[in-house]
Every structure is written in structure tokens, then in C-alpha cells.
Design a protein around this motif. Structure first.
Motif, PDB file in Angstrom:
ATOM      1  N   LYS A  16      -5.412  36.863   8.440  1.00  0.00           N
ATOM      2  CA  LYS A  16      -4.372  36.895   7.407  1.00  0.00           C
ATOM      3  C   LYS A  16      -3.036  36.391   7.960  1.00  0.00           C
ATOM      4  N   VAL A  17      -2.709  36.834   9.153  1.00  0.00           N
ATOM      5  CA  VAL A  17      -1.446  36.422   9.775  1.00  0.00           C
ATOM      6  C   VAL A  17      -1.475  34.926  10.073  1.00  0.00           C
ATOM      7  N   ILE A  18      -2.564  34.458  10.658  1.00  0.00           N
ATOM      8  CA  ILE A  18      -2.681  33.029  10.974  1.00  0.00           C
ATOM      9  C   ILE A  18      -2.599  32.199   9.702  1.00  0.00           C
ATOM     10  N   ALA A  19      -3.209  32.687   8.632  1.00  0.00           N
ATOM     11  CA  ALA A  19      -3.153  31.968   7.342  1.00  0.00           C
ATOM     12  C   ALA A  19      -1.715  31.833   6.857  1.00  0.00           C
ATOM     13  N   ARG A  20      -0.890  32.823   7.113  1.00  0.00           N
ATOM     14  CA  ARG A  20       0.529  32.743   6.714  1.00  0.00           C
ATOM     15  C   ARG A  20       1.235  31.627   7.485  1.00  0.00           C
ATOM     16  N   PHE A  21       0.983  31.573   8.792  1.00  0.00           N
ATOM     17  CA  PHE A  21       1.573  30.502   9.600  1.00  0.00           C
ATOM     18  C   PHE A  21       1.092  29.139   9.101  1.00  0.00           C
ATOM     19  N   GLU A  22      -0.207  29.026   8.857  1.00  0.00           N
ATOM     20  CA  GLU A  22      -0.770  27.749   8.408  1.00  0.00           C
ATOM     21  C   GLU A  22      -0.203  27.347   7.048  1.00  0.00           C
ATOM     22  N   ALA A  23      -0.042  28.301   6.141  1.00  0.00           N
ATOM     23  CA  ALA A  23       0.506  27.999   4.813  1.00  0.00           C
ATOM     24  C   ALA A  23       1.936  27.467   4.923  1.00  0.00           C
ATOM     25  N   ASP A  24       2.734  28.080   5.783  1.00  0.00           N
ATOM     26  CA  ASP A  24       4.113  27.602   5.979  1.00  0.00           C
ATOM     27  C   ASP A  24       4.118  26.166   6.495  1.00  0.00           C
ATOM     28  N   ARG A  25       3.275  25.887   7.482  1.00  0.00           N
ATOM     29  CA  ARG A  25       3.230  24.519   8.028  1.00  0.00           C
ATOM     30  C   ARG A  25       2.683  23.542   6.995  1.00  0.00           C
ATOM     31  N   LEU A  82       6.002  23.534  15.540  1.00  0.00           N
ATOM     32  CA  LEU A  82       5.904  24.855  14.911  1.00  0.00           C
ATOM     33  C   LEU A  82       4.501  25.144  14.390  1.00  0.00           C
ATOM     34  N   ASP A  83       3.607  24.176  14.519  1.00  0.00           N
ATOM     35  CA  ASP A  83       2.241  24.319  14.007  1.00  0.00           C
ATOM     36  C   ASP A  83       1.381  24.973  15.088  1.00  0.00           C
ATOM     37  N   PHE A  84       1.523  26.284  15.200  1.00  0.00           N
ATOM     38  CA  PHE A  84       0.890  27.032  16.275  1.00  0.00           C
ATOM     39  C   PHE A  84      -0.633  27.114  16.127  1.00  0.00           C
ATOM     40  N   TYR A  85      -1.140  26.935  14.892  1.00  0.00           N
ATOM     41  CA  TYR A  85      -2.568  27.153  14.640  1.00  0.00           C
ATOM     42  C   TYR A  85      -3.259  25.967  13.955  1.00  0.00           C
ATOM     43  N   GLN A  86      -2.695  24.770  14.093  1.00  0.00           N
ATOM     44  CA  GLN A  86      -3.292  23.556  13.512  1.00  0.00           C
ATOM     45  C   GLN A  86      -3.587  23.719  12.025  1.00  0.00           C
ATOM     46  N   ALA A  87      -2.548  23.676  11.224  1.00  0.00           N
ATOM     47  CA  ALA A  87      -2.679  23.787   9.776  1.00  0.00           C
ATOM     48  C   ALA A  87      -3.565  22.665   9.235  1.00  0.00           C
ATOM     49  N   SER A  88      -4.121  22.891   8.067  1.00  0.00           N
ATOM     50  CA  SER A  88      -5.121  21.974   7.517  1.00  0.00           C
ATOM     51  C   SER A  88      -4.581  20.568   7.251  1.00  0.00           C
ATOM     52  N   LEU A  89      -3.309  20.420   6.977  1.00  0.00           N
ATOM     53  CA  LEU A  89      -2.749  19.099   6.661  1.00  0.00           C
ATOM     54  C   LEU A  89      -2.227  18.355   7.889  1.00  0.00           C
ATOM     55  N   SER A  90      -2.396  18.934   9.057  1.00  0.00           N
ATOM     56  CA  SER A  90      -1.906  18.316  10.285  1.00  0.00           C
ATOM     57  C   SER A  90      -2.486  16.924  10.507  1.00  0.00           C
ATOM     58  N   ALA A  91      -3.802  16.801  10.427  1.00  0.00           N
ATOM     59  CA  ALA A  91      -4.454  15.513  10.678  1.00  0.00           C
ATOM     60  C   ALA A  91      -4.042  14.484   9.627  1.00  0.00           C
ATOM     61  N   LEU A  92      -3.955  14.905   8.374  1.00  0.00           N
ATOM     62  CA  LEU A  92      -3.541  13.980   7.310  1.00  0.00           C
ATOM     63  C   LEU A  92      -2.119  13.483   7.555  1.00  0.00           C
ATOM     64  N   ALA A  93      -1.238  14.366   7.986  1.00  0.00           N
ATOM     65  CA  ALA A  93       0.148  13.971   8.270  1.00  0.00           C
ATOM     66  C   ALA A  93       0.192  12.965   9.418  1.00  0.00           C
ATOM     67  N   THR A  94      -0.630  13.175  10.424  1.00  0.00           N
ATOM     68  CA  THR A  94      -0.688  12.243  11.553  1.00  0.00           C
ATOM     69  C   THR A  94      -1.175  10.877  11.095  1.00  0.00           C
ATOM     70  N   GLU A  95      -2.217  10.867  10.284  1.00  0.00           N
ATOM     71  CA  GLU A  95      -2.735   9.598   9.762  1.00  0.00           C
ATOM     72  C   GLU A  95      -1.708   8.899   8.877  1.00  0.00           C
ATOM     73  N   ARG A  96      -1.018   9.668   8.071  1.00  0.00           N
ATOM     74  CA  ARG A  96      -0.021   9.077   7.170  1.00  0.00           C
ATOM     75  C   ARG A  96       1.133   8.488   7.974  1.00  0.00           C
ATOM     76  N   MET A  97       1.499   9.144   9.077  1.00  0.00           N
ATOM     77  CA  MET A  97       2.559   8.619   9.940  1.00  0.00           C
ATOM     78  C   MET A  97       2.118   7.281  10.523  1.00  0.00           C
TER      79      MET A  97
END
Length: 171
Positions: A74-83, A135-150
Motif C-alpha cells: 500500500k505504501v509503495i503504491a502511494r509512492f508509485e502513484a505520485d511518480r 524521486l522514483d524510488f520504486y520504478q513507477a509504471s510510467l517510468s519506461a514510457l517516459a524514458t521512451e518518450r524522451m
């Protein structure tokens, strides 16, 4: 970290909140936030503890562990949602960046001034993505997409740069 600071002056209270959010903290409720335990976070929290005390407030710094894997998730999900929220905003800015270049291409506006402006815009996007990643301590789900978009933004700018160079060759 739990904290309670006087409501006035609001600017100091907001500055404290911004600094915590800037570190990547998630809030469980008003005045109660979490960060992964690192030496850097501990140092920054000690500084913020001092700042809160100078404001006439109080803080408690705690090291916590979850009761079980479900609570930890639950806590990790909060971090991931913010990122992911930050990545969504970033992706929108990438889309706008690409649209600006497409507009210049459609108008066949191939000037060095435009290229410099777009290059500065790209550097801002790169810097912003790096801040989110930090700040992405737990590899949020959109991390890879953001990298590709960059990478796509970089390719779009490289293509535009080549058009500028070609259009201005011999001038």
C-alpha cells in the motif's frame, strides 16, 4: 516524519511542505509523511526538523516497518502513484514539445533561433525527467514510457536540427 507547525505565516508552512514533496515524500495524512530511509533523507529530515522547530513547531522522526507485505505494498503504491502523476504531466509536455516542432516543420520555419529555443525546451524536459527519476524510488509504471518518450523527443529535435542545417546550408 510527523510535524505540526503554526498555521501562520503560511509561507513557511507551505515551504516545509514543498521541501518534503520535493524530496519525494508521500503524505499519509496532514503532517504525516514517509520517505524511504536513506542517509540523504535522514540528513534532510534533520534539517527540516530544525526548520520546523524554528517556526515554533514540533516534529517526530521515526523509522518504521510495515506490519506485513500487504501494508508495505500500500505504501509503495502511494509512492508509485505520485511518480506516475508526475510522469503523466511530463508526457503531456513531451506531446506539446513534439507538436511545436511539427508546427515549425509544417510552416517550414527552419531558423537557428527556433532550433536554439527548441533545444532549450528539450534540455528542460531532460532535466525534469531526471528530477522525477531521482524521486522514483520504486520504478513507477510510467517510468519506461517516459524514458521512451524522451528518446522520441530527442529524435524529433535531431530531425528538426538536420532540416535547419539543410535549409541554411550555403547562406
Amino acid at each position: 516524519m510527523t510535524y505540526k507547525v503554526p498555521p501562520e505565516p503560511a509561507a513557511k508552512r507551505i515551504a516545509l511542505w514543498r521541501r518534503l514533496k520535493g524530496m519525494g515524500a508521500v503524505y499519509l495524512q496532514n503532517g504525516v509523511c514517509l520517505l524511504p530511509q536513506t542517509d540523504e533523507h535522514m540528513l534532510q529530515l534533520k534539517i527540516l526538523e530544525n526548520d520546523a522547530t524554528e517556526m515554533g513547531g514540533e516534529t517526530i522522526l521515526l523509522s518504521t516497518t510495515s506490519l506485513d507485505k500487504k501494508q508495505e505494498a500500500k505504501v509503495i503504491a502511494r509512492f508509485e502513484a505520485d511518480r506516475d502523476n508526475q510522469y503523466r504531466e511530463f508526457l503531456g509536455k513531451c506531446e506539446a514539445f513534439e507538436a511545436k516542432i511539427a508546427k515549425e516543420v509544417a510552416k517550414q520555419k527552419y531558423t537557428y533561433a527556433e532550433l536554439e529555443e527548441k533545444d532549450n525546451d528539450l534540455k528542460k524536459l531532460q532535466s525534469w525527467l531526471e528530477k522525477i527519476r531521482n524521486l522514483d524510488f520504486y520504478q513507477a509504471s510510467l517510468s519506461a514510457l517516459a524514458t521512451e518518450r524522451m528518446k522520441h523527443c530527442e529524435t524529433v529535435l535531431a530531425d528538426y536540427a538536420q532540416r535547419v542545417f539543410d535549409a541554411n546550408q550555403g547562406l
